[in-house]
Write an enzyme that holds these catalytic residues in place. Sequence first.
Site, PDB file in Angstrom:
ATOM      1  N   GLU A 187      -9.290 -33.275 111.682  1.00  0.00           N
ATOM      2  CA  GLU A 187      -8.449 -32.151 111.769  1.00  0.00           C
ATOM      3  C   GLU A 187      -8.633 -31.214 112.543  1.00  0.00           C
ATOM      4  OE1 GLU A 187      -6.296 -30.973 108.441  1.00  0.00           O
ATOM      5  OE2 GLU A 187      -5.749 -32.956 107.794  1.00  0.00           O
ATOM      6  N   GLU A 188      -9.523 -31.218 113.713  1.00  0.00           N
ATOM      7  CA  GLU A 188      -9.614 -30.147 114.729  1.00  0.00           C
ATOM      8  C   GLU A 188      -8.629 -29.726 115.369  1.00  0.00           C
ATOM      9  OE1 GLU A 188     -10.624 -28.290 118.655  1.00  0.00           O
ATOM     10  OE2 GLU A 188      -9.683 -30.215 118.203  1.00  0.00           O
TER      11      GLU A 188
ATOM     12  N   GLU B 183     -17.331 -29.572 123.237  1.00  0.00           N
ATOM     13  CA  GLU B 183     -16.037 -29.808 123.639  1.00  0.00           C
ATOM     14  C   GLU B 183     -16.060 -29.826 125.261  1.00  0.00           C
ATOM     15  OE1 GLU B 183     -13.193 -30.183 122.246  1.00  0.00           O
ATOM     16  OE2 GLU B 183     -13.201 -29.311 120.231  1.00  0.00           O
TER      17      GLU B 183
ATOM     18  N   HIS C  74     -15.608 -33.306 116.853  1.00  0.00           N
ATOM     19  CA  HIS C  74     -14.568 -33.748 116.127  1.00  0.00           C
ATOM     20  C   HIS C  74     -14.123 -35.188 116.652  1.00  0.00           C
ATOM     21  CE1 HIS C  74     -11.326 -33.291 119.267  1.00  0.00           C
ATOM     22  NE2 HIS C  74     -11.970 -32.266 119.585  1.00  0.00           N
TER      23      HIS C  74
ATOM     24  N   ASP D 189     -12.260 -35.658 124.818  1.00  0.00           N
ATOM     25  CA  ASP D 189     -12.102 -34.903 123.883  1.00  0.00           C
ATOM     26  C   ASP D 189     -11.830 -35.528 122.319  1.00  0.00           C
ATOM     27  OD1 ASP D 189     -11.083 -32.567 122.447  1.00  0.00           O
ATOM     28  OD2 ASP D 189      -9.159 -32.672 122.896  1.00  0.00           O
TER      29      ASP D 189
ATOM     30  N   ASP E 124     -11.342 -36.637 115.250  1.00  0.00           N
ATOM     31  CA  ASP E 124      -9.915 -36.895 115.244  1.00  0.00           C
ATOM     32  C   ASP E 124      -9.412 -36.762 116.821  1.00  0.00           C
ATOM     33  OD1 ASP E 124     -10.594 -34.075 115.030  1.00  0.00           O
ATOM     34  OD2 ASP E 124      -8.358 -33.701 114.845  1.00  0.00           O
TER      35      ASP E 124
HETATM   36 ZN   LIG Z   1     -11.495 -31.109 121.347  1.00  0.00          ZN
END
Ligand SMILES: [Zn+2]
Length: 422
Positions: free
Chosen positions: A168-169, A193, A102, A135, A104
């Site tokens: 939008e995660e 992740e 992701h 992240d 975001d």
């Molecule tokens: Zn994450």
Amino acid sequence: MDRRETKLIDTVDRLGDQIVDFTMRLVAEPSTLSSEAGATAIMAVELERLGFSVVKIPLAGDTARSHPGFAPVPWSLDDRFNVVTTRAADRCGGRSALFNGHLDVVHAGNPERWTRDPYVPTIIDGWLYGRGAGDMKAGVAAMTYAVHAVDKAGFGLAAPVTIEAVIEEECSGNGAVACLAEGYDGEAVLIPEPFGPTILTDQLGVLWFKVGLSGRSTHVLQARSGVNAIEKCFPLIAALRGLEAELNEEAPPPAYAGLVHPINLNVGIIEGGDWPSTVPAEAAFHGRLSFYPGVRYERISRRIEETVRQAAAEDEWLRDNPPVVTFYGFRSEGHSLPRDLPAFSLLDGCHRSLTGRSAESYISTCTTDLRAFHHFGTGQPTCYGPVAENIHGVDERVAIDSIIQVARTYALFLARWCLLAE
Ligand SMILES: [Zn+2]
């Protein structure tokens, strides 16, 4: 490792500086909710530069909105996209893979609390600092360059590989759902992740909610005739803490049996009032509550509603002016998978070839986009990613050697799962 695998890993190592540089360019984009366009544009340009053809997947499309995994949200989905590419197979015989990451990020909060500007990526002592560094922009760079390394080393692949960079995660999971709704899937799904080089087998469900309530506005000199809506939130929050305690007392699935307090409530936003000398007439708080795998989100949403209703019944004002509970964003269910799935075992073998030891299992107390692939996809999904600290906090950072390590493991995974085509 055989001769071809060694050549592939050497190629990843030679791309190390480019992986870090790409991570830094992504970190420099403050891609918070609804502001992801800069980061997705950089992703698209990078993929094209590396020879991939890019498809933009809109979140606002009917295909996404009608998917059963789609979560209703109060903000606009217009003109917001994921970026996806599929590298076609050069021959058959292997198994397909999909990398999901992701773009975001959550808000950085007050930048004054950071040692350095959260959106000026900075390297100090082997760590890259910045909001989203861990992240999970480092992971996005690692997965992208793992696929690129196969081409760069002069190999083909015996199965298709998809790279998808989603948005939008951090709030709904609608980005990953939009890609699945368009048919993007893989027999193995890897998400870098920043939980470290571990194999995620279990994750919790997560539900977001908002509780809105009304008071009665007056000047403070008549404060006793007013009803302070902000203060009326307090007994409701206390009751929800009670629900959190109840959920933690219930018998957990085996994976969570050893964890202390796996179920967590977070009240993340409180809003209300507009003047120190006015009794506030309206207030609301927004929360996040997790729940065990195997539990439907509807069951937890009913318990939240019931908890708020019971607490309101004990308050003279709230009894006649009932709080309104609404649900938006995450309504994600958890899952548990066996550690010995073929993709997980093969990933572990790659990790072992590169580090000399087995990858630990990871039992997550949060949610990730794995949910979409587990509940609505066909492949074996897990997370394996870099080492990061302070994600969602101040001075977030990611260990640079761990980013390269993820790229190495992912490249080796491609060689052994998809199979190389020379
Ligand atoms: Zn994450």
